[in-house]
Design an enzyme around this catalytic site. Structure first.
Site, PDB file in Angstrom:
ATOM      1  N   HIS A 277     -12.097 -85.126 104.123  1.00  0.00           N
ATOM      2  CA  HIS A 277     -12.504 -85.110 105.184  1.00  0.00           C
ATOM      3  C   HIS A 277     -13.330 -85.104 105.455  1.00  0.00           C
ATOM      4  O   HIS A 277     -14.316 -84.888 105.044  1.00  0.00           O
ATOM      5  CB  HIS A 277     -11.185 -84.434 106.264  1.00  0.00           C
ATOM      6  CG  HIS A 277      -9.510 -84.158 106.140  1.00  0.00           C
ATOM      7  ND1 HIS A 277      -8.737 -83.181 104.894  1.00  0.00           N
ATOM      8  CD2 HIS A 277      -8.306 -84.808 106.482  1.00  0.00           C
ATOM      9  CE1 HIS A 277      -7.901 -83.774 104.836  1.00  0.00           C
ATOM     10  NE2 HIS A 277      -7.509 -84.644 106.046  1.00  0.00           N
TER      11      HIS A 277
ATOM     12  N   LYS B 269     -14.772 -81.778 110.191  1.00  0.00           N
ATOM     13  CA  LYS B 269     -13.381 -81.504 109.766  1.00  0.00           C
ATOM     14  C   LYS B 269     -13.283 -79.340 110.152  1.00  0.00           C
ATOM     15  O   LYS B 269     -14.218 -78.835 108.941  1.00  0.00           O
ATOM     16  CB  LYS B 269     -12.020 -81.143 109.137  1.00  0.00           C
ATOM     17  CG  LYS B 269     -10.747 -80.548 109.248  1.00  0.00           C
ATOM     18  CD  LYS B 269     -10.099 -81.529 107.858  1.00  0.00           C
ATOM     19  CE  LYS B 269      -8.708 -80.471 107.936  1.00  0.00           C
ATOM     20  NZ  LYS B 269      -7.805 -80.802 109.315  1.00  0.00           N
TER      21      LYS B 269
END
Length: 270
Positions: free
Chosen positions: A155, A159
């Site tokens: 990600h 995040k």
């Protein structure tokens, strides 16, 4: 018309959800919420989302936005989601939660709220990812213990939780299909001299960098072959689409905790 309140309405996901809800027939944005002190407070939710004004001002307290609402869509944090679940339970308003990073205690508090109102709790609202959950379940059942299961997720660098809720759920799905307890089977980001890989283990590795929206691959590694099941998200819009679909489905359902498999009819619905 289903009236929808959006929490985190000025964030990356919140603005996507506002746009998708206003574009979805049968849904309307009736409220928008941000954290106390946010510069978005008092501004129009439609304008913040890059569109025409909606006549809905952002407020800093969910309770202020719940009057007349049918459902709340919540992509904030697991701490905030617990508070929002409690507020929805008190007001009798359904709730769709897409936040991740839930602790067992936080999940228990959401389940307590769901004794009064219906709640969709899903680590990933994408239709494609929820199809992948079912593919992984079937692959694990068919391939069995002769294949080692490993999961890799990547990600964007912003995040905050790791591994992703989706990666954990993929591991849980595989473990359950193989008859293993997830708490015992899942292993996270190995390091050091650990010895030979235990055959019952399901490894989850986390990568973070750049602007990657989200990518998950489940590996089934056997002798002489390897099966890979991958999902790549290229836009947050697909999460918002799934959330809007859940918001349209949920009102009127009996109290309880649901997930996207229920919303999509991927198994016998509740």
């Amino acid at each position: 018309m289903t009236k929808v309140v959006v929490t985190g309405a000025a964030g990356r996901m919140g603005t996507q959800i506002v746009r998708l809800v206003r574009a979805t027939p049968g849904l309307a944005v009736s409220g928008a919420v941000e954290r106390a002190g946010s510069p978005a407070i008092g501004k129009d939710a439609g304008t913040l989302a890059g569109g025409e004004p909606l006549g809905v001002a952002v407020v800093d307290d969910l309770a202020k936005a719940l009057a007349g609402a049918d459902v709340v869509i919540d992509f904030t944090s697991h701490e905030a989601s617990v508070r929002h679940a409690q507020a929805c339970a008190a007001a009798g308003v359904a709730l769709v939660i897409g936040s991740t990073g839930f602790t067992p205690d936080a999940k228990a508090k959401v389940a307590e709220a769901a004794r009064k109102v219906p709640v969709v709790l899903s680590p990933n609202m994408s239709v494609g990812v929820n199809v992948v959950f079912e593919l992984v379940r079937q692959a694990a059942r068919v391939l069995g213990d002769g294949y080692d299961v490993e999961i890799v997720e990547i990600h964007h660098k912003h995040k905050r939780d790791a591994p992703s809720g989706t990666a954990v759920r993929l591991g849980e799905v595989a473990a359950e299909a193989l008859g293993r307890a997830p708490a015992d089977a899942l292993a996270y980001t190995r390091h050091g001299i650990l010895g030979e890989r235990p055959p019952w283990q399901i490894g989850i590795q986390t990568l973070r960098g750049g602007d990657v929206v989200g990518e998950h691959t489940v590996f089934f590694c056997g002798e002489g072959e390897r099966v890979e099941i991958t999902h790549r998200a290229t836009s947050r819009e697909q999460f918002a689409r799934g959330a809007a679909r859940a918001a349209a489905w949920l009102p009127g359902k009996p109290p309880g905790v649901y997930d996207m498999a229920d919303v999509l009819g991927l198994r016998g619905g509740k």
